[in-house]
Design an enzyme around this catalytic site. Structure first.
Site, PDB file in Angstrom:
ATOM      1  N   PHE A 129     -15.345   3.468   7.249  1.00 47.31           N
ATOM      2  CA  PHE A 129     -13.958   3.766   6.876  1.00 47.31           C
ATOM      3  C   PHE A 129     -13.730   3.810   5.363  1.00 47.31           C
ATOM      4  CE2 PHE A 129     -14.326  -0.838   7.547  1.00 47.31           C
ATOM      5  CZ  PHE A 129     -13.761  -1.361   6.391  1.00 47.31           C
ATOM      6  N   GLU A 185      -9.546 -10.206  -8.123  1.00 48.90           N
ATOM      7  CA  GLU A 185      -8.607  -9.104  -7.882  1.00 48.90           C
ATOM      8  C   GLU A 185      -7.441  -9.130  -8.871  1.00 48.90           C
ATOM      9  OE1 GLU A 185      -7.545  -9.230  -3.733  1.00 48.90           O
ATOM     10  OE2 GLU A 185      -9.568  -8.679  -3.089  1.00 48.90           O
ATOM     11  N   LYS A 194       0.829  -1.206   0.000  1.00 47.87           N
ATOM     12  CA  LYS A 194       0.000   0.000   0.000  1.00 47.87           C
ATOM     13  C   LYS A 194       0.865   1.259   0.000  1.00 47.87           C
ATOM     14  CE  LYS A 194      -3.925  -2.225   2.339  1.00 47.87           C
ATOM     15  NZ  LYS A 194      -4.817  -2.164   3.536  1.00 47.87           N
ATOM     16  N   HIS A 235      -1.895  -5.536   1.344  1.00 46.13           N
ATOM     17  CA  HIS A 235      -3.187  -6.168   1.051  1.00 46.13           C
ATOM     18  C   HIS A 235      -2.918  -7.567   0.517  1.00 46.13           C
ATOM     19  CE1 HIS A 235      -7.158  -6.973  -0.701  1.00 46.13           C
ATOM     20  NE2 HIS A 235      -6.472  -7.482  -1.710  1.00 46.13           N
ATOM     21  N   ASN A 287      -1.689  -0.152   7.072  1.00 48.08           N
ATOM     22  CA  ASN A 287      -1.225  -1.477   7.487  1.00 48.08           C
ATOM     23  C   ASN A 287      -0.415  -2.196   6.413  1.00 48.08           C
ATOM     24  OD1 ASN A 287      -3.292  -2.109   5.793  1.00 48.08           O
ATOM     25  ND2 ASN A 287      -4.584  -3.130   7.319  1.00 48.08           N
ATOM     26  N   TYR A 306     -12.200  -2.423  -3.758  1.00 49.99           N
ATOM     27  CA  TYR A 306     -12.763  -2.406  -2.405  1.00 49.99           C
ATOM     28  C   TYR A 306     -14.298  -2.345  -2.403  1.00 49.99           C
ATOM     29  CZ  TYR A 306      -8.203  -1.999  -0.061  1.00 49.99           C
ATOM     30  OH  TYR A 306      -6.942  -2.242   0.432  1.00 49.99           O
TER      31      TYR A 306
HETATM   32  P1  IDP Z   1      -7.774  -6.921   5.199  1.00 49.57           P
HETATM   33  O1  IDP Z   1      -6.920  -5.889   4.497  1.00 49.57           O
HETATM   34  O2  IDP Z   1      -7.049  -7.518   6.388  1.00 49.57           O
HETATM   35  O3  IDP Z   1      -8.342  -7.942   4.269  1.00 49.57           O
HETATM   36  P2  IDP Z   1     -10.436  -5.749   5.251  1.00 49.57           P
HETATM   37  O4  IDP Z   1     -11.444  -5.998   6.315  1.00 49.57           O
HETATM   38  O5  IDP Z   1     -10.654  -6.360   3.914  1.00 49.57           O
HETATM   39  O6  IDP Z   1      -9.008  -6.141   5.857  1.00 49.57           O
HETATM   40  O7  IDP Z   1     -10.344  -4.167   5.093  1.00 49.57           O
HETATM   41  C1  IDP Z   1      -9.646  -3.592   4.001  1.00 49.57           C
HETATM   42  C2  IDP Z   1      -8.775  -2.476   4.521  1.00 49.57           C
HETATM   43  O8  IDP Z   1      -9.621  -1.431   5.016  1.00 49.57           O
HETATM   44  C3  IDP Z   1      -7.895  -2.851   5.715  1.00 49.57           C
HETATM   45  O9  IDP Z   1      -6.663  -3.428   5.316  1.00 49.57           O
HETATM   46  C4  IDP Z   1      -7.692  -1.536   6.389  1.00 49.57           C
HETATM   47  O10 IDP Z   1      -6.656  -0.787   5.773  1.00 49.57           O
HETATM   48  C5  IDP Z   1      -9.022  -0.828   6.144  1.00 49.57           C
HETATM   49  N1  IDP Z   1      -9.909  -1.002   7.307  1.00 49.57           N
HETATM   50  C6  IDP Z   1     -10.606  -2.104   7.647  1.00 49.57           C
HETATM   51  N2  IDP Z   1     -11.313  -1.925   8.771  1.00 49.57           N
HETATM   52  C7  IDP Z   1     -11.053  -0.651   9.157  1.00 49.57           C
HETATM   53  C8  IDP Z   1     -11.498   0.148  10.261  1.00 49.57           C
HETATM   54  O11 IDP Z   1     -12.267  -0.288  11.120  1.00 49.57           O
HETATM   55  N3  IDP Z   1     -10.995   1.418  10.306  1.00 49.57           N
HETATM   56  C9  IDP Z   1     -10.135   1.919   9.384  1.00 49.57           C
HETATM   57  N4  IDP Z   1      -9.713   1.203   8.329  1.00 49.57           N
HETATM   58  C10 IDP Z   1     -10.149  -0.073   8.214  1.00 49.57           C
HETATM   59 MG    MG Z   2      -9.726  -7.760   2.735  1.00 46.20          MG
END
Ligand code: IDP
Ligand code: MG
Length: 149
Positions: free
Chosen positions: A57, A126, A9, A115, A112, A49
């Site tokens: 978010f 994807e 990212k 992805h 984080n 997404y």
């Molecule tokens: P993942 O990346 O571990 O698969 P997902 O639930 O698919 O997690 O969410 C996609 C991305 O959205 C996450 O990697 C994170 O960057 C962001 N995200 C998910 N949940 C939150 C939240 O509660 N607050 C802020 N950002 C979030």
């Molecule tokens: Mg995900």
């Protein structure tokens, strides 16, 4: 063989973690079959997404993921989806175990670093969003017979 989509990212690119991310997946034994540095457009990020549309978010996520270049990759290997997910660590880096990419390199749920597709079906979708079939390279590595019997 199973394939999965991985993104470094914008935070990972800005922090110089492209090499670190690739090195960890490569050392594990996965094979890199597609790679590009690119900037995600709002259209592409909305496609990628789509499952999160409407969540609190979502807007922040789209603005973050389009804020700078990313590295898109396709990694191949037995159970590649599961292997990458476990190596990434939990979505919230504060809950991710040490030894995982997020658990070692990140502190914020938005920023984080990485992805990874969450199922083989999602991975196929994807991969097709980011890569044309002719951008994926099939090849043998001489070391592969020392990774799996
Ligand atoms: P993942 O990346 O571990 O698969 P997902 O639930 O698919 O997690 O969410 C996609 C991305 O959205 C996450 O990697 C994170 O960057 C962001 N995200 C998910 N949940 C939150 C939240 O509660 N607050 C802020 N950002 C979030
Ligand atoms: Mg995900």
């Amino acid at each position: 063989m199973e394939r999965t989509l991985v993104l470094v990212k914008p935070d990972g690119v800005q922090r110089g973690l492209i090499g670190e991310t690739i090195a960890r997946l490569e050392r594990r034994g996965l094979k890199l079959v597609g790679l590009k540095l690119m900037r995600m457009t709002p259209e592409l990020s909305a496609k990628h997404y789509a499952e999160h549309q409407g969540k609190p978010f979502y807007k922040g996520l789209i603005s973050f993921i389009t804020s700078g270049p990313i590295v898109a990759m396709v990694w191949e290997g037995r159970e590649a989806v599961t292997v990458v997910r476990s190596q990434m660590g939990a979505t919230d880096p504060l809950k991710a175990l040490p030894g995982t990419i997020r658990g070692d390199l990140a502190l914020d749920i938005g920023m984080n670093v990485i992805h990874g597709s969450d199922s083989p079906a999602r991975a196929q979708t994807e991969i097709s969003i980011f890569f044309r079939p002719d951008e994926l390279v099939e090849y043998e590595r001489t070391g592969d017979r020392w990774i799996a019997e």
